[in-house]
Design a protein around this motif. Sequence first.
Motif, mmCIF file in Angstrom:
data_model
loop_
_atom_site.group_PDB
_atom_site.id
_atom_site.type_symbol
_atom_site.label_atom_id
_atom_site.label_comp_id
_atom_site.label_asym_id
_atom_site.label_seq_id
_atom_site.Cartn_x
_atom_site.Cartn_y
_atom_site.Cartn_z
ATOM 1 N N TYR A 124 20.631 53.088 -21.585
ATOM 2 C CA TYR A 124 19.124 52.784 -20.411
ATOM 3 C C TYR A 124 18.478 53.852 -22.195
ATOM 4 O O TYR A 124 18.333 54.647 -22.187
ATOM 5 N N PRO A 125 17.100 53.086 -22.864
ATOM 6 C CA PRO A 125 16.950 54.450 -23.552
ATOM 7 C C PRO A 125 16.015 55.792 -23.168
ATOM 8 O O PRO A 125 16.212 56.357 -23.715
ATOM 9 N N ASN A 126 15.745 55.784 -21.845
ATOM 10 C CA ASN A 126 15.442 56.887 -21.284
ATOM 11 C C ASN A 126 16.228 58.416 -21.016
ATOM 12 O O ASN A 126 15.859 58.730 -21.020
ATOM 13 N N GLN A 127 17.449 57.767 -21.632
ATOM 14 C CA GLN A 127 18.666 58.004 -21.361
ATOM 15 C C GLN A 127 18.860 59.014 -23.408
ATOM 16 O O GLN A 127 19.835 59.559 -23.597
ATOM 17 N N GLN A 128 18.808 58.740 -24.386
ATOM 18 C CA GLN A 128 18.763 58.633 -25.790
ATOM 19 C C GLN A 128 18.345 60.323 -25.953
ATOM 20 O O GLN A 128 17.174 60.154 -25.539
#
Length: 166
Positions: A86-90
Amino acid sequence: MSRGFVKEEDQEEAPVIPPRAALPVGATNYVTPLGFEALENEKHDLERERTKLPEDNETEKRRAQAVIDGKLKLLAERRASARIIYPNQQPEDEVRFGAKIKLKNHSNGSIQEFQIVGVDEADVKKQKIAFVAPIARAVTGLKIGDTTEFKLGNETRTLEILEITY
């Protein structure tokens, strides 16, 4: 049985199933949520296509069905190995999988933008490159303002990260 006793029409060649995008041996099959959704949609499309095969020509139906079944098998393997990132967790300040980046090529002054995605969703026309691509590997882990040397053939380019978004 001797081939002399087999009818010509029974000597079908196996259909050629186009391979999926290459994933290096041992590499984890990272995908974005949108990439996994695209794999799911592809599966449903192939299943729908399979139910709509022409009934009038049995040979053509069998060949088309074999191609679809082969594609479904390759797709099932790819879906089963998918690891959704999930990109928003990077980390927002670092280039990682799923990042949309803007960089400057100091060698010629050009600005380049792309997103780092899974191998199945990579599409240069949509500015999406696979995480296994050399340029993606070169910039992964960098932060805004960082530079790296990127070798392309005999040429070495200096790339600077200008922007990172997820």
